[in-house]
Design a protein around this motif. Sequence first.
Motif, PDB file in Angstrom:
ATOM      1  N   TRP A  55      -1.319  -3.824  -5.451  1.00 45.98           N
ATOM      2  CA  TRP A  55      -0.790  -2.562  -4.920  1.00 45.98           C
ATOM      3  C   TRP A  55      -1.964  -1.609  -4.732  1.00 45.98           C
ATOM      4  CZ3 TRP A  55       4.414  -0.220  -6.959  1.00 45.98           C
ATOM      5  CH2 TRP A  55       4.807   0.841  -6.121  1.00 45.98           C
ATOM      6  N   PHE A  56      -2.253  -1.266  -3.481  1.00 47.46           N
ATOM      7  CA  PHE A  56      -3.312  -0.295  -3.178  1.00 47.46           C
ATOM      8  C   PHE A  56      -2.667   1.078  -3.065  1.00 47.46           C
ATOM      9  CE2 PHE A  56      -5.148  -4.270  -1.485  1.00 47.46           C
ATOM     10  CZ  PHE A  56      -6.371  -4.251  -2.137  1.00 47.46           C
ATOM     11  N   TRP A  57      -2.962   1.923  -4.033  1.00 47.29           N
ATOM     12  CA  TRP A  57      -2.347   3.255  -4.092  1.00 47.29           C
ATOM     13  C   TRP A  57      -3.378   4.291  -3.644  1.00 47.29           C
ATOM     14  CZ3 TRP A  57       2.527   3.746  -7.054  1.00 47.29           C
ATOM     15  CH2 TRP A  57       3.098   5.021  -6.916  1.00 47.29           C
ATOM     16  N   GLY A  58      -3.056   5.016  -2.578  1.00 48.37           N
ATOM     17  CA  GLY A  58      -3.999   5.981  -2.033  1.00 48.37           C
ATOM     18  C   GLY A  58      -4.262   7.142  -2.969  1.00 48.37           C
ATOM     19  N   VAL A  59      -5.544   7.444  -3.190  1.00 50.24           N
ATOM     20  CA  VAL A  59      -5.930   8.565  -4.058  1.00 50.24           C
ATOM     21  C   VAL A  59      -6.791   9.575  -3.316  1.00 50.24           C
ATOM     22  CG1 VAL A  59      -5.759   7.177  -6.153  1.00 50.24           C
ATOM     23  CG2 VAL A  59      -7.949   7.301  -4.941  1.00 50.24           C
ATOM     24  N   GLY A  60      -7.034   9.309  -2.044  1.00 50.73           N
ATOM     25  CA  GLY A  60      -7.823  10.206  -1.212  1.00 50.73           C
ATOM     26  C   GLY A  60      -7.869   9.629   0.191  1.00 50.73           C
ATOM     27  N   PRO A  61      -8.492  10.335   1.132  1.00 49.13           N
ATOM     28  CA  PRO A  61      -8.600   9.797   2.489  1.00 49.13           C
ATOM     29  C   PRO A  61      -9.333   8.453   2.490  1.00 49.13           C
ATOM     30  CG  PRO A  61      -9.202  12.121   2.432  1.00 49.13           C
ATOM     31  CD  PRO A  61      -9.106  11.663   1.009  1.00 49.13           C
ATOM     32  N   ALA A  62      -8.641   7.380   2.916  1.00 52.67           N
ATOM     33  CA  ALA A  62      -9.226   6.029   2.985  1.00 52.67           C
ATOM     34  C   ALA A  62      -9.795   5.576   1.643  1.00 52.67           C
ATOM     35  CB  ALA A  62     -10.295   5.960   4.074  1.00 52.67           C
ATOM     36  N   GLN A  63      -9.184   6.019   0.554  1.00 50.07           N
ATOM     37  CA  GLN A  63      -9.639   5.658  -0.791  1.00 50.07           C
ATOM     38  C   GLN A  63      -8.435   5.223  -1.606  1.00 50.07           C
ATOM     39  OE1 GLN A  63     -12.302   8.512  -2.418  1.00 50.07           O
ATOM     40  NE2 GLN A  63     -12.635   7.415  -4.323  1.00 50.07           N
ATOM     41  N   TYR A  64      -8.579   4.085  -2.309  1.00 48.95           N
ATOM     42  CA  TYR A  64      -7.426   3.467  -2.957  1.00 48.95           C
ATOM     43  C   TYR A  64      -7.756   3.013  -4.376  1.00 48.95           C
ATOM     44  CZ  TYR A  64      -5.614   3.343   1.765  1.00 48.95           C
ATOM     45  OH  TYR A  64      -5.187   3.711   3.020  1.00 48.95           O
ATOM     46  N   MET A  65      -6.723   3.109  -5.221  1.00 50.49           N
ATOM     47  CA  MET A  65      -6.801   2.552  -6.563  1.00 50.49           C
ATOM     48  C   MET A  65      -6.000   1.252  -6.554  1.00 50.49           C
ATOM     49  SD  MET A  65      -8.138   3.062  -9.477  1.00 50.49           S
ATOM     50  CE  MET A  65      -8.113   1.977 -10.901  1.00 50.49           C
ATOM     51  N   PRO A  66      -6.654   0.093  -6.729  1.00 52.38           N
ATOM     52  CA  PRO A  66      -5.906  -1.162  -6.771  1.00 52.38           C
ATOM     53  C   PRO A  66      -5.209  -1.338  -8.120  1.00 52.38           C
ATOM     54  CG  PRO A  66      -8.230  -1.501  -6.155  1.00 52.38           C
ATOM     55  CD  PRO A  66      -8.111  -0.136  -6.753  1.00 52.38           C
ATOM     56  N   ILE A  67      -3.908  -1.605  -8.083  1.00 55.92           N
ATOM     57  CA  ILE A  67      -3.125  -1.890  -9.290  1.00 55.92           C
ATOM     58  C   ILE A  67      -2.688  -3.350  -9.184  1.00 55.92           C
ATOM     59  CG2 ILE A  67      -1.149  -1.216 -10.699  1.00 55.92           C
ATOM     60  CD1 ILE A  67      -3.179   1.044 -10.291  1.00 55.92           C
ATOM     61  N   PHE A  68      -3.031  -4.155 -10.166  1.00 53.70           N
ATOM     62  CA  PHE A  68      -2.732  -5.586 -10.071  1.00 53.70           C
ATOM     63  C   PHE A  68      -2.765  -6.229 -11.449  1.00 53.70           C
ATOM     64  CE2 PHE A  68      -7.262  -4.853  -9.616  1.00 53.70           C
ATOM     65  CZ  PHE A  68      -7.834  -5.774 -10.473  1.00 53.70           C
ATOM     66  N   ARG A 128       0.832  -1.200   0.000  1.00 55.93           N
ATOM     67  CA  ARG A 128       0.000   0.000   0.000  1.00 55.93           C
ATOM     68  C   ARG A 128       0.866   1.250   0.000  1.00 55.93           C
ATOM     69  NH1 ARG A 128      -3.746   1.832   5.064  1.00 55.93           N
ATOM     70  NH2 ARG A 128      -1.865   1.094   6.103  1.00 55.93           N
ATOM     71  N   THR A 129       0.449   2.236  -0.755  1.00 55.30           N
ATOM     72  CA  THR A 129       1.045   3.577  -0.706  1.00 55.30           C
ATOM     73  C   THR A 129      -0.046   4.525  -0.239  1.00 55.30           C
ATOM     74  OG1 THR A 129       2.640   3.135  -2.476  1.00 55.30           O
ATOM     75  CG2 THR A 129       2.073   5.434  -2.067  1.00 55.30           C
ATOM     76  N   ILE A 130       0.163   5.177   0.895  1.00 54.26           N
ATOM     77  CA  ILE A 130      -0.900   6.005   1.448  1.00 54.26           C
ATOM     78  C   ILE A 130      -0.980   7.347   0.730  1.00 54.26           C
ATOM     79  CG2 ILE A 130      -0.670   4.896   3.699  1.00 54.26           C
ATOM     80  CD1 ILE A 130       0.674   7.438   4.703  1.00 54.26           C
ATOM     81  N   TRP A 131      -2.157   7.941   0.795  1.00 50.70           N
ATOM     82  CA  TRP A 131      -2.397   9.235   0.161  1.00 50.70           C
ATOM     83  C   TRP A 131      -1.989  10.355   1.102  1.00 50.70           C
ATOM     84  CZ3 TRP A 131      -5.867  13.171   1.656  1.00 50.70           C
ATOM     85  CH2 TRP A 131      -6.031  14.207   0.723  1.00 50.70           C
ATOM     86  N   ARG A 132      -1.426  11.385   0.511  1.00 53.32           N
ATOM     87  CA  ARG A 132      -1.167  12.618   1.234  1.00 53.32           C
ATOM     88  C   ARG A 132      -1.606  13.776   0.360  1.00 53.32           C
ATOM     89  NH1 ARG A 132      -1.069  10.315   5.267  1.00 53.32           N
ATOM     90  NH2 ARG A 132       0.562  10.098   6.834  1.00 53.32           N
ATOM     91  N   ALA A 133      -2.228  14.774   0.951  1.00 48.06           N
ATOM     92  CA  ALA A 133      -2.616  15.971   0.212  1.00 48.06           C
ATOM     93  C   ALA A 133      -1.372  16.605  -0.389  1.00 48.06           C
ATOM     94  CB  ALA A 133      -3.325  16.958   1.134  1.00 48.06           C
ATOM     95  N   GLU A 134      -1.550  17.289  -1.519  1.00 47.83           N
ATOM     96  CA  GLU A 134      -0.405  17.891  -2.201  1.00 47.83           C
ATOM     97  C   GLU A 134       0.356  18.825  -1.268  1.00 47.83           C
ATOM     98  OE1 GLU A 134       0.603  20.250  -6.342  1.00 47.83           O
ATOM     99  OE2 GLU A 134      -1.291  19.223  -6.066  1.00 47.83           O
ATOM    100  N   GLY A 135       1.671  18.687  -1.280  1.00 42.25           N
ATOM    101  CA  GLY A 135       2.518  19.492  -0.419  1.00 42.25           C
ATOM    102  C   GLY A 135       2.890  18.801   0.875  1.00 42.25           C
ATOM    103  N   LYS A 136       2.183  17.705   1.185  1.00 40.87           N
ATOM    104  CA  LYS A 136       2.502  16.936   2.389  1.00 40.87           C
ATOM    105  C   LYS A 136       3.214  15.652   1.984  1.00 40.87           C
ATOM    106  CE  LYS A 136      -1.322  18.689   5.187  1.00 40.87           C
ATOM    107  NZ  LYS A 136      -2.496  18.325   6.025  1.00 40.87           N
ATOM    108  N   PRO A 137       4.417  15.412   2.496  1.00 41.71           N
ATOM    109  CA  PRO A 137       5.181  14.240   2.066  1.00 41.71           C
ATOM    110  C   PRO A 137       4.594  12.940   2.591  1.00 41.71           C
ATOM    111  CG  PRO A 137       6.287  15.324   3.884  1.00 41.71           C
ATOM    112  CD  PRO A 137       5.127  16.208   3.502  1.00 41.71           C
TER     113      PRO A 137
END
Length: 302
Positions: free
Chosen positions: A117-130, A66-75
Amino acid sequence: MWSSEDDAELRREAMQWLAVRTNDGLESLRYDEIAEFRFRGEAFPLMDRQRGIRKPAVLDSALSIRTIWRAEGKPRPYDDDLGSDGLVRYKWRGDDPDHPENRALRAASAQQQPLIWFWGVGPAQYMPIFPVFLIGEEAEQQQFVVATDGLQHLRPTDSPIEEVLRRYLRTESIRRVHQPVFRSMVMRAYENQCAVCSLKHPVLLDAAHIVEDRHELGVAAIRNGLALCKIHHAAYDAGILGVTPDSEVRIREDILVEVDGPLLEHGIKALHGLKLRVVPRARNERPDRDLLDLHYQRFIAG
């Protein structure tokens, strides 16, 4: 531990379920939606809420990352991104190579197990890549090398075609990983509506780059994106429709005087001078004025 057949059945059913739930990769999922997966009649978590690497006790290798989401500007705490060879990297858990989760990834690599691979695209929201595969480990950088299906055996070499292969791998990695993530982030920000006409059918919507991703300013960030229906996306890319830095729609002059059917009249020409109908709620996710201006100057120049 389960048998290898049990393991393979779980991964196959999980990916088939995700394909259906995401409309073949068009839509992202909330954490609670991902938690609805069941295997052999029982709930089976595909992702851990607190951990980035999911290794079920019944398996001897990792099931998902998993890659967690962060708002733009936040690492993000881990910098997962493309390498110079066009393949994606996934960071270790911490800096201990013998951490159980790193061992689980190493086992998946040795067995060439397909991962999600669950890639974060928003708070508690993920795009699964597989499926994705771990094809190598770079211990000094504390990361694994990730390839998408069909590319896992294509490695850069010292042959004359190395640069061509590298470009191909980069293009395919962006197509398989970054583009779906970009789309999901833009669709979330625009609430699955066309910015120009507010059409609400995701299957008819695209995530359009304001500045193309091959441009040095063409970052895969929401501020460089517009949710557009396929008609208005095509018109935007073709220079028929432009958007000013103040988010006003402009239609090319020769189109304004053209006489055609109702789609051109009401779906294109009638938009001239109107503001975008849909913009993201979050100010830092709204279209970047400088990027809009860069595209609009090209529109004016024809």
